[in-house]
Motif scaffolding. Structure first.
Motif, PDB file in Angstrom:
ATOM      1  N   LEU A 101       0.811  -1.216   0.000  1.00 55.86           N
ATOM      2  CA  LEU A 101       0.000   0.000   0.000  1.00 55.86           C
ATOM      3  C   LEU A 101       0.844   1.265   0.000  1.00 55.86           C
ATOM      4  N   THR A 102       2.020   1.196   0.595  1.00 55.12           N
ATOM      5  CA  THR A 102       2.874   2.383   0.694  1.00 55.12           C
ATOM      6  C   THR A 102       3.910   2.471  -0.416  1.00 55.12           C
ATOM      7  N   TYR A 130      -5.293   5.001   2.948  1.00 59.91           N
ATOM      8  CA  TYR A 130      -5.095   3.933   1.966  1.00 59.91           C
ATOM      9  C   TYR A 130      -6.384   3.180   1.618  1.00 59.91           C
TER      10      TYR A 130
END
Length: 456
Positions: A101-102, A130
Motif C-alpha cells: 500500500l505504501t 489507503y
C-alpha cells in the motif's frame, strides 16, 4: 473468515499504527461519487487465506474463465483478477499489505486495488488514507441498507465514512455433542441444554458434571476467550493510549485457571493438532464456542474425521446460545486508494455483499451467515431449512436472533495485539509455570514491544 493467527508484529515492523495516521484521516468530508474512468487491465486483490477466493469463484457472476491453480480469473469485461495470498502467521499478511500500500513506484497494474481486513485490526486501515469511502467507489446508502449495522459501524472512519463492506456476519453460539449431552445431561434438545448453560454459574455447574462423568467442558485455554472479550465495557486502550484491562478479561482468566486446575479442560490451544482432535469422535470435549465460520468450516471439517471403526460426528453436534452473546471474526472488503478499477470493485461489492439472492445462495450452500437481513430472516423462518451437519437444526434462526445484539462500540485499534499477547502470556500462569503477576508483566512487555506508544 477462517482462523487467524496474526500477531501485532506486523504493525511494529512498519512503524505500527502511526504509519497510517490513525488519529484521523482528515481530508474532504464531502461525499464523492465514482467517476467515469477507463478500468485497469488487472485487479489485484490481497488476502490471507482462500475463503474469499472461493466466495468470489463460486458466487461472483461476472467471471468468464478461471485458472484455479494460479488463483487468477478473467472477467466478462476482460479484466484479469489476481489474488495474492500471504499467511497471517507471524503478522506476515499485514506486513506485506502495508509494504504494498505504501509503495510509490509500482506500475498501475501491479498496485493493490482491493484487499481484506479483519475486525481486530479494522480501525488501522479504516482510519487511513489507503482506503476509499465506498461511496467514492460507487455504492450508495440504499445498497448497504440491508446490512447488519455493526458491520458498517466497525468499518467507518472517524469522519463517518464507510471504508469497507462484508459479505458475512459472525455471531457466536455454543456447539455441543449430542452423545455427551445425552449421557451426562439426559437430553440433547437445544432448548433444554440452553437452560442448563444460560449463564456462567450454570455453565460452571455443567462443567463439574462433565468432569465427574469423565468428559471436559471445553477443550483448552482459549475456547471461551471471545465470549468474555467481546463483552468488555470499554475499549482496551483509552484516549490517553493506556492499556485498560476490563473485568471481563479478568473473569476469563479466573475461570480458565479454575478449569485448568480442576481438569474441566484438556489444556489445548486454539488451532493446535490436539485442539482439532478434540472436535472429532475421538475427543472427550463436550462443546466449543464458535461463530458462523467456525461451525461451518472448522468444526464441520473436524467432525467429519472418522475413527478406526469408520464412525464420525456428522449430525452429532447441535448449537445453543450459551451463557452470553458474542461475535468472533469477520472479513471486510476494502478498495485501495489509487485503484484504477473502481467500477469493477463496486460491482464485486454490490453482488457479494448487497445482493439478497446471492447472499441466500451462499448460506444455503455453505451454512455461512451472510450480511443481508432480508435473506437471513427468510431462512430463519423457513420450516424446511436446516443444517444436515447439525442434525437438521436451523442454526440460522439462532444466528438471526444473536446478530442484532453484536456491538462494536468498544473495539480499539490494538485489539489484535492485546488479545493474542494476553492469551499467550496467561497460558504459563494457567499451567503453573509462572505466577499471575509474572504473567501480567510478560503480557505488558510483549504489547509495549509491539506498540511503544502505549503505556500500562
Amino acid at each position: 473468515m477462517k482462523k487467524s493467527i496474526l500477531t501485532g508484529a506486523a504493525v511494529a515492523a512498519l512503524g505500527g499504527l502511526a504509519l497510517f495516521g490513525l488519529a484521523s484521516c482528515g481530508g474532504d468530508s464531502n461525499t464523492k461519487t465514482a467517476e467515469k474512468q477507463e478500468e485497469g487491465k488487472v485487479l489485484n486483490v490481497r488476502v490471507w487465506n482462500d475463503e474469499f477466493i472461493s466466495r468470489f469463484r463460486d458466487y461472483y457472476p461476472e467471471i468468464k474463465s478461471e485458472d484455479k491453480k494460479n488463483e487468477e480469473f478473467t472477467l466478462k469485461n476482460g479484466i484479469k483478477v489476481k489474488f495474492q495470498m500471504t499467511s497471517n502467521q507471524g503478522g506476515a499478511y499485514q506486513q506485506a499489505l502495508d509494504q504494498a500500500l505504501t509503495a510509490t513506484n509500482a506500475k498501475a497494474d501491479d498496485k493493490v486495488d482491493m484487499f481484506l481486513f479483519e475486525a481486530d485490526y479494522a480501525l488501522k486501515y479504516v482510519n487511513s488514507k489507503y482506503t476509499l469511502d465506498v461511496k467514492e467507489v460507487g455504492l450508495t446508502d440504499n445498497d448497504t441498507a440491508d446490512m447488519y449495522e455493526y458491520t458498517k459501524t466497525i468499518a467507518k472512519d472517524s469522519n463517518g465514512k464507510l471504508k469497507g463492506v462484508s459479505w458475512q456476519v459472525t455471531p457466536g453460539l455454543f456447539a455441543y455433542r449430542t452423545d455427551i449431552a445425552d449421557a451426562v445431561l439426559g437430553t440433547h434438545d437445544p432448548d433444554e441444554v440452553q437452560a442448563l448453560v444460560s449463564d456462567w454459574t450454570k455453565f460452571d455447574g455443567v462443567a463439574k458434571q462433565m468432569k465427574d462423568a469423565g468428559y471436559c467442558m471445553l477443550s483448552g485455554f482459549d475456547d471461551a476467550y471471545r465470549v468474555f472479550s467481546n463483552n468488555v465495557s470499554a475499549p482496551l486502550v483509552n484516549k490517553d493510549k493506556k492499556i485498560v484491562i476490563d473485568n471481563q478479561l479478568k473473569a476469563w482468566i479466573k475461570q480458565t485457571k479454575e478449569y485448568t486446575d480442576k481438569g474441566y479442560n484438556n489444556q489445548t490451544s486454539l488451532w493446535s493438532k490436539d485442539w482439532n482432535a478434540q472436535q472429532t469422535i475421538n475427543g472427550n470435549t463436550f462443546g466449543f464456542f464458535f461463530s458462523t465460520w467456525g461451525i461451518n468450516f472448522t468444526l464441520a471439517n473436524n467432525a467429519a474425521v472418522k475413527n478406526d471403526a469408520g464412525k464420525n460426528l456428522e449430525g452429532k453436534y447441535r448449537v445453543c446460545y450459551g451463557p452470553a452473546s458474542y461475535y468472533w471474526g469477520g472479513t471486510w472488503i476494502a478498495a485501495a486508494a489509487g485503484t484504477d478499477n473502481k467500477a469493477t470493485i463496486a460491482d464485486i461489492m454490490k453482488k457479494l455483499t448487497c445482493d439478497a439472492t446471492i447472499a441466500e445462495k451462499i448460506t444455503r450452500d455453505t451454512l455461512d451467515y451472510t450480511n443481508n437481513q432480508t435473506a437471513m430472516n427468510k431462512l430463519a423462518n423457513d420450516p424446511e431449512y436446516g443444517s444436515a451437519f447439525l442434525g437438521g437444526q436451523n442454526h440460522i434462526k439462532l444466528f438471526a436472533e444473536a446478530a442484532p445484539k453484536i456491538n462494536m462500540d468498544n473495539v480499539s485499534a490494538y485489539d489484535q495485539t492485546i488479545n493474542e499477547k494476553l492469551q499467550e502470556a496467561m497460558k504459563d500462569y494457567f499451567v503453573g509455570t509462572v505466577d499471575e503477576e509474572t504473567a501480567w508483566n510478560n503480557f505488558y512487555t510483549k504489547v509495549l514491544a509491539a506498540h511503544a506508544e502505549l503505556s500500562r
